[in-house]
Design an enzyme around this catalytic site. Structure first.
Site, PDB file in Angstrom:
ATOM      1  N   TRP A  40       3.962  -5.413  -7.546  1.00 48.94           N
ATOM      2  CA  TRP A  40       3.879  -3.862  -7.719  1.00 48.94           C
ATOM      3  C   TRP A  40       5.341  -3.423  -7.732  1.00 48.94           C
ATOM      4  O   TRP A  40       5.506  -2.255  -8.476  1.00 48.94           O
ATOM      5  CB  TRP A  40       2.861  -3.423  -6.633  1.00 48.94           C
ATOM      6  CG  TRP A  40       2.817  -2.063  -6.234  1.00 48.94           C
ATOM      7  CD1 TRP A  40       3.407  -1.198  -5.705  1.00 48.94           C
ATOM      8  CD2 TRP A  40       2.116  -1.154  -7.374  1.00 48.94           C
ATOM      9  NE1 TRP A  40       3.109   0.279  -6.244  1.00 48.94           N
ATOM     10  CE2 TRP A  40       2.449   0.157  -7.269  1.00 48.94           C
ATOM     11  CE3 TRP A  40       1.438  -1.459  -8.690  1.00 48.94           C
ATOM     12  CZ2 TRP A  40       1.744   1.091  -8.132  1.00 48.94           C
ATOM     13  CZ3 TRP A  40       0.815  -0.497  -9.180  1.00 48.94           C
ATOM     14  CH2 TRP A  40       0.805   0.792  -9.092  1.00 48.94           C
ATOM     15  N   ASP A  75      -0.975  -7.635  -8.300  1.00 52.03           N
ATOM     16  CA  ASP A  75      -1.113  -6.099  -7.776  1.00 52.03           C
ATOM     17  C   ASP A  75      -1.958  -5.395  -8.815  1.00 52.03           C
ATOM     18  O   ASP A  75      -2.704  -5.975  -9.737  1.00 52.03           O
ATOM     19  CB  ASP A  75      -0.124  -5.499  -7.386  1.00 52.03           C
ATOM     20  CG  ASP A  75      -0.037  -4.587  -6.201  1.00 52.03           C
ATOM     21  OD1 ASP A  75      -0.665  -3.450  -6.333  1.00 52.03           O
ATOM     22  OD2 ASP A  75      -0.042  -4.896  -4.993  1.00 52.03           O
ATOM     23  N   ASP A  76      -1.937  -4.114  -8.614  1.00 53.52           N
ATOM     24  CA  ASP A  76      -2.869  -3.245  -9.689  1.00 53.52           C
ATOM     25  C   ASP A  76      -2.548  -3.307 -10.830  1.00 53.52           C
ATOM     26  O   ASP A  76      -1.262  -3.689 -11.380  1.00 53.52           O
ATOM     27  CB  ASP A  76      -2.660  -2.005  -9.019  1.00 53.52           C
ATOM     28  CG  ASP A  76      -3.818  -1.010  -9.134  1.00 53.52           C
ATOM     29  OD1 ASP A  76      -4.733  -1.345  -9.916  1.00 53.52           O
ATOM     30  OD2 ASP A  76      -4.005   0.105  -8.585  1.00 53.52           O
ATOM     31  N   ASP A 161      -6.797  -2.277  -0.986  1.00 52.25           N
ATOM     32  CA  ASP A 161      -6.346  -1.058  -0.967  1.00 52.25           C
ATOM     33  C   ASP A 161      -7.228  -0.075  -0.436  1.00 52.25           C
ATOM     34  O   ASP A 161      -8.506  -0.457  -0.318  1.00 52.25           O
ATOM     35  CB  ASP A 161      -5.678  -0.571  -2.489  1.00 52.25           C
ATOM     36  CG  ASP A 161      -4.074  -0.015  -2.362  1.00 52.25           C
ATOM     37  OD1 ASP A 161      -3.618   0.636  -1.075  1.00 52.25           O
ATOM     38  OD2 ASP A 161      -3.490  -0.270  -2.906  1.00 52.25           O
ATOM     39  N   ARG A 213      -1.088  -3.440   6.369  1.00 51.49           N
ATOM     40  CA  ARG A 213       0.128  -2.585   6.111  1.00 51.49           C
ATOM     41  C   ARG A 213      -0.141  -1.480   7.311  1.00 51.49           C
ATOM     42  O   ARG A 213      -1.138  -1.217   7.745  1.00 51.49           O
ATOM     43  CB  ARG A 213       0.029  -1.778   4.925  1.00 51.49           C
ATOM     44  CG  ARG A 213       0.274  -2.761   3.627  1.00 51.49           C
ATOM     45  CD  ARG A 213       1.986  -2.607   3.503  1.00 51.49           C
ATOM     46  NE  ARG A 213       2.069  -1.200   3.055  1.00 51.49           N
ATOM     47  CZ  ARG A 213       1.819  -0.687   1.707  1.00 51.49           C
ATOM     48  NH1 ARG A 213       1.344  -1.297   0.777  1.00 51.49           N
ATOM     49  NH2 ARG A 213       2.134   0.488   1.684  1.00 51.49           N
ATOM     50  N   ASP A 217       3.897   3.438   1.256  1.00 55.75           N
ATOM     51  CA  ASP A 217       4.581   2.565   0.399  1.00 55.75           C
ATOM     52  C   ASP A 217       6.284   2.657   0.582  1.00 55.75           C
ATOM     53  O   ASP A 217       6.639   3.610   0.717  1.00 55.75           O
ATOM     54  CB  ASP A 217       4.398   2.812  -1.213  1.00 55.75           C
ATOM     55  CG  ASP A 217       2.836   2.746  -1.270  1.00 55.75           C
ATOM     56  OD1 ASP A 217       2.093   2.215  -0.435  1.00 55.75           O
ATOM     57  OD2 ASP A 217       2.471   2.718  -2.532  1.00 55.75           O
TER      58      ASP A 217
HETATM   59  C1  GLA Z   1      -0.855   1.330  -2.925  1.00 54.00           C
HETATM   60  C2  GLA Z   1      -0.305   0.289  -2.210  1.00 54.00           C
HETATM   61  C3  GLA Z   1       0.830  -0.329  -3.192  1.00 54.00           C
HETATM   62  C4  GLA Z   1       0.263  -0.771  -4.418  1.00 54.00           C
HETATM   63  C5  GLA Z   1      -0.605   0.517  -5.172  1.00 54.00           C
HETATM   64  C6  GLA Z   1      -1.131  -0.033  -6.147  1.00 54.00           C
HETATM   65  O1  GLA Z   1       0.023   2.605  -3.205  1.00 54.00           O
HETATM   66  O2  GLA Z   1      -0.055   1.003  -0.914  1.00 54.00           O
HETATM   67  O3  GLA Z   1       1.282  -1.541  -2.429  1.00 54.00           O
HETATM   68  O4  GLA Z   1      -0.555  -1.895  -4.230  1.00 54.00           O
HETATM   69  O5  GLA Z   1      -1.338   0.967  -4.298  1.00 54.00           O
HETATM   70  O6  GLA Z   1      -1.780   0.882  -7.027  1.00 54.00           O
END
Ligand code: GLA
Length: 546
Positions: A40, A75-76, A161, A213, A217
């Site tokens: 990410w 990740d995404d 998430d 978490r 971020d």
């Molecule tokens: C959120 C998470 C990030 C990442 C993004 C992906 O912001 O906190 O760590 O995974 O989504 O879209």
């Protein structure tokens, strides 16, 4: 692709070396925080089979895998909506061979593979890089998606998430618990589960997740790193028994100067955070690779006790964190001293605050050598540049901990999720959840507040240690602007109800003392009032009766 064959060979030998790590790990009761890389921070949604497999290769070629960074977390940004059968479609322009092929490759070189989704309908990328993430969250597909990702594709780690969860206004405790139950239905019984909802979710998260978490971020900015360090000064009580606060992915290798990277790495390690590198592994400065591979810091992070470190001393913006290593109340402690301020600072670190008396040995985790000049007094002096840190192992004769701060106590009803939280705990709206707040009037700058008023809203120091057991004077520093009561309980037994406490103001601190009897070894000391609000708590001290 050619070099992948060489890498498979290297990995076979790596796996052999790793079987002895596995033996060592069996000695502990739980897994350490995960170490690896995630797509990410650097790549965002610009990921592909080539990127992911290339970074997996780089974990090996840089020696990071050898140092313990074995997870490759996607990740995404790998999806393309859902088919009519409800199944997630993969973006085949990026992943032409599908996601199983990627996991198979990662496994074939001896590493572990991580997946990503959302508790709600959409993932977070849907917020700014549509159409990625629309309709591909877990909500309504929990079992189907989990079985596909972990049984069919064989992934090992799951970050979930909450952007879609928030969009649907889901009860987070219920939805994340449902996801944990879907994971439990998989044949794959080794899935490491990470809850990502950007604040401390609530004590329930310890029951369902391996890590969570605690903040928004991270980004490549000193202020972001500092905020995360400060917010995790009061999450210490929730880390333990194989469950970890996740301070977010590392920004090391993304352009920070060395002093910030030292602080970043040292603070993540002393808090036993997952260590997940977020940069392009082909573009790291040499000093970043060196910090990431620092075996002493990794040992601090992966220590078998699996605990986080409270602040034990503070001087201006210089914070001293300390935690036991290897053995509770054993001779060795990990110590990190961080200057979070913008000016150079000097601090006299008290050995008593660190939990020692007499001569100590001080070892420097950055130079990997003893610091003899720091031994020989009841304190040692460190000069620290702005944003820099020292990381030390201190060894010596231990003394009983005598000060227990409010901010290191377990607040049973603590959560930073507001709206859904009220429902989750089924308590009246007008009662807010407990909090740790900052105030220059509080010792070390923090205290615990908004306690009491309903059954579950108690505070407990869960690791109170007495070397021999016996009677102690327990002094509580409290504040409240009206008359309040609280009960002290030790190991589940009520000891005394302190009534009519009134310090005259919300931040006017006063002390009250009671006699408590502690068992030899571990004790739990609780303050509670199920019927009405309690005072705020700065700290309690314990002094043994002669
Ligand atoms: C959120 C998470 C990030 C990442 C993004 C992906 O912001 O906190 O760590 O995974 O989504 O879209």
């Amino acid at each position: 692709m050619n070099n992948r064959f060489t890498i498979v060979a290297i990995c076979a030998s790596l796996l052999l070396t790793c079987s002895c790590c596995a033996d060592k790990q069996q000695a502990r009761d739980f897994d350490p925080p995960i170490m690896g890389w995630s797509s990410w921070n650097y790549f965002k949604t610009n990921i592909s089979e080539e990127v992911i497999c290339g970074q997996a290769d780089a974990l090996i070629s840089t020696g990071l895998a050898d140092a313990g960074y074995i997870y490759v977390n996607i990740d995404d940004g790998f999806t393309d909506g859902r088919g009519e059968d409800g199944r997630i479609r993969i973006d085949t322009t990026k992943f032409p061979n599908g996601m199983k092929a990627v996991a198979d490759y990662i496994h074939s070189i001896g590493l572990k593979a991580g997946m990503y989704s959302d508790a709600g309908d959409n993932t977070c990328a849907s917020l700014n890089v549509k159409p990625y993430g629309l309709g591909v969250g877990l909500y309504g597909h929990e079992v189907q998606d989990c079985k596909m990702m972990f049984d069919e594709w064989g992934y090992d780690f799951f970050k979930v998430d909450n952007c879609g969860g928030r969009h649907l206004d889901l009860n987070e405790q219920e939805q994340f618990t449902k996801i944990a139950e879907a994971l439990a239905q998989c044949d794959n019984k080794h899935i490491n589960f990470n809850v990502c909802r950007w604040v401390f979710p609530g004590t329930w998260v310890r029951e369902i997740a391996d890590s969570w978490r605690t903040t928004h971020d991270i980004w490549v900015d000193w202020g972001s790193v500092k905020t995360i360090i400060k917010e995790n000064m009061y999450t210490v009580a929730y880390c333990g028994d194989g469950h970890y606060n996740d301070l977010d992915m590392l920004e090391i290798g993304m352009g920070f100067p060395p002093e910030v990277e030292r602080t970043h790495m040292a603070c993540w390690c002393i808090q036993s955070s997952p260590l997940v590198v977020g940069c392009d592994l082909y573009k790291m400065p040499d000093y970043s690779i060196e910090f990431l591979k620092n075996a002493d810091l990794i040992a601090m992070d992966q220590d078998r006790l699996g605990i986080a470190a409270p602040v034990v001393q503070k001087d201006g913006e210089v914070y001293v964190f300390a935690k036991d290593m290897e053995r509770f109340y054993g001779p060795k402690r990990a110590v990190v001293v961080s200057n979070l301020g913008d000016a150079p600072a000097t601090i006299d670190v008290s050995l008593q605050a660190l939990g020692f008396e007499g001569a100590v040995k001080v070892y420097d985790c950055f130079s990997h050598s003893d610091r003899e000049e720091l031994c020989g007094s009841d304190y040692f002096t460190l000069e620290i540049a702005p944003h820099d840190s020292e990381a030390l192992f201190v060894t010596g004769k231990r003394i009983e901990k005598s000060v227990y701060q409010g901010e290191e106590a377990f607040l049973n009803a603590y959560t930073e999720i507001n709206d859904q939280d009220y429902e989750a705990y089924r308590r009246p709206y007008e009662i807010p959840s407990p909090r740790y707040w900052e105030s220059p009037t509080a010792d070390l700058g923090l205290y615990a507040t908004l306690l009491g008023g309903w059954e579950e809203n108690w505070l407990e120091w869960q690791r109170v240690y007495s070397m021999d057991g016996g009677d102690y004077a327990m002094t509580v520093r409290y504040a409240c602007a009206d008359s309040r009561d609280m009960t002290i309980s030790v190991n589940g037994e009520d000891v005394q109800c302190l009534t009519g406490l009134n310090s005259g103001g919300d931040l006017d601190w006063q002390e009250v003392t009671a006699k408590v009897t502690l068992n030899k070894g571990w004790n739990a000391v609780r303050l509670s009032n199920p019927a009405a609000p309690m005072p705020s708590i700065d700290y309690m001290t314990l002094k043994k009766f002669e």
